[in-house]
Design a protein around this motif. Structure first.
Motif, mmCIF file in Angstrom:
data_model
loop_
_atom_site.group_PDB
_atom_site.id
_atom_site.type_symbol
_atom_site.label_atom_id
_atom_site.label_comp_id
_atom_site.label_asym_id
_atom_site.label_seq_id
_atom_site.Cartn_x
_atom_site.Cartn_y
_atom_site.Cartn_z
ATOM 1 N N HIS A 132 -6.083 -1.708 2.801
ATOM 2 C CA HIS A 132 -6.034 -0.342 3.453
ATOM 3 C C HIS A 132 -7.836 -0.878 4.434
ATOM 4 N N GLN A 161 0.614 -0.914 0.287
ATOM 5 C CA GLN A 161 -0.012 0.223 0.221
ATOM 6 C C GLN A 161 0.950 1.168 -0.048
ATOM 7 N N GLN A 165 -10.199 2.845 2.650
ATOM 8 C CA GLN A 165 -10.026 2.932 1.404
ATOM 9 C C GLN A 165 -11.425 3.233 0.646
ATOM 10 N N LEU A 194 -5.152 5.495 0.920
ATOM 11 C CA LEU A 194 -4.133 5.105 0.219
ATOM 12 C C LEU A 194 -4.137 6.956 -1.251
#
Length: 372
Positions: free
Chosen positions: A100, A21, A103, A30
């Motif tokens: 993540h 990431q 996100q 992100l």
């Protein structure tokens, strides 16, 4: 299109790939910095490769061919250090983990590469939802038939791999109650799941030819199987691992795969058959949902037992083969974590319980990746 010949490779060699990431250092969401990272990383003389992935908030690194988990660890460490230096110049951070935590998929951008655009046209929103992060481990096989035998033998250990590597409990800001929610996104693809139970390369070529005649498949890349042959490398590729938070853990997982492959290739302890897959999906679900606390159903006997118990027993059984591969340290590391019931999903949850802020969880996870 015909299947590529199975290349020659040295048995039990390793290759490790990690999808990582890229996050900003303000709110730790992100960041679309893959192109800049690739440009900066090209200045470093490193083993392996650094390449783009489906969306611009992610990047993939890989080792050269390695002979041991410690060699893989060394190479991953070199690449990590260069990543960290490059990320610092861009005021971003690099993080492990299978998802993540917060996100939003619709905000992601497809990386400007023809294959990625083709996949986006075919799969629609699934392509952006594929902003997930996995580890792939290649293991060398002396010939094609041995590769298929190793593939089917390792399939019994898919839940073990998932539980050890699980690091994706959060999706879209929510705790999913899964240790590995990442694999739920993989399962949405029509050619995901398990490879067919064929035992010779000739049979596999016939299967591949049938699939290509349907027009559904053009190359091995179109199969999103949990384990697939990689004929151009002379390997099989295990694809179910979430990306760990540290390169040390990633290398240890590769050592476990190598030890299992050494046992399978030298002892030939099982006779693969279709019945092995009767409980495959159930075992995989259990590991995704409950991690190291999952229930494991033995495909041969139908016995139900704690996955952790079967996992710890496998470490003991593999000890002599790990010693031959130089992987004893990898198994010792994984044994301690499994015995304590501590995978990276648990670490992420504990961090969130303590901080009550997912951005802070990502900040601390970036520190773990840096080896702070």
């Amino acid at each position: 299109m015909s299947l590529q010949p199975f290349a020659q490779s040295e048995a039990l060699t390793l290759g490790v790939e990690l999808e990582l990431q890229l996050v900003n250092t303000v709110d730790y969401d992100l960041a679309h910095y893959a192109s800049d990272m690739l440009r900066l990383m090209a200045r470093h003389k490193l083993p392996g490769a650094v390449v783009p992935e489906m969306t611009e908030g992610m990047i993939e690194i890989s080792t050269d061919v390695c002979h041991s988990w410690s060699e893989a660890h060394e190479q991953l460490g070199q690449i990590r250090d260069a990543l960290v230096k490059s990320a610092d110049k861009l005021n971003i951070a690099v993080v492990g983990g299978g998802t993540h935590p917060f996100q939003q998929w619709h905000q992601q951008r497809i990386y400007d590469k023809p294959r990625f655009h083709q996949l986006s046209q075919l799969y629609g929103y699934l392509s952006k939802q594929f902003t997930i992060f996995g580890q792939h481990v290649h293991v060398g096989c002396p010939d094609a038939d041995t590769a298929l035998y190793t593939l089917h033998g390792l399939s019994r250990y898919i839940p073990h791999f998932i539980a050890l590597a699980a690091s994706s409990p959060f999706v879209q800001g929510q705790d999913t109650a899964f240790d590995s929610a990442r694999l739920n996104s993989v399962f949405a693809f029509p050619l995901s799941g398990r490879a067919p139970c064929v035992l010779t390369w000739g049979e596999f070529e016939q299967y591949f030819d049938k699939m290509t005649r349907t027009g559904v498949v053009q190359s091995m890349k179109d199969f999103y199987w949990d384990i697939r042959p990689k004929p151009e490398f002379g390997t099989i590729e295990v694809r179910v691992f979430d990306t760990p938070l540290t390169v040390q853990h990633a290398a240890a997982l590769a050592g476990y795969v190598q030890s299992l492959a050494a046992w399978l290739q030298t002892q030939r302890p099982i006779t693969p058959c279709e019945d092995d897959y009767l409980v495959y999906s159930y075992n995989r679900f259990q590991a995704c949902r409950f991690g190291l606390d999952a229930v494991y159903v033995d495909p041969a006997s139908g016995t139900h037992l704690p996955l952790r118990e079967h996992l710890l027993a496998s470490f003991e059984q593999l000890a002599p083969f790990a010693a031959q591969c130089g992987a004893s340290g990898a198994l010792e590391r994984l044994h301690a974590e499994a015995q304590a019931g501590r995978n990276h999903a648990r670490w992420l949850r504990e961090c969130q319980q303590r901080e009550d802020l997912l951005a802070e969880v990502i900040r601390q996870a970036s520190g773990r990746f840096r080896n702070e």
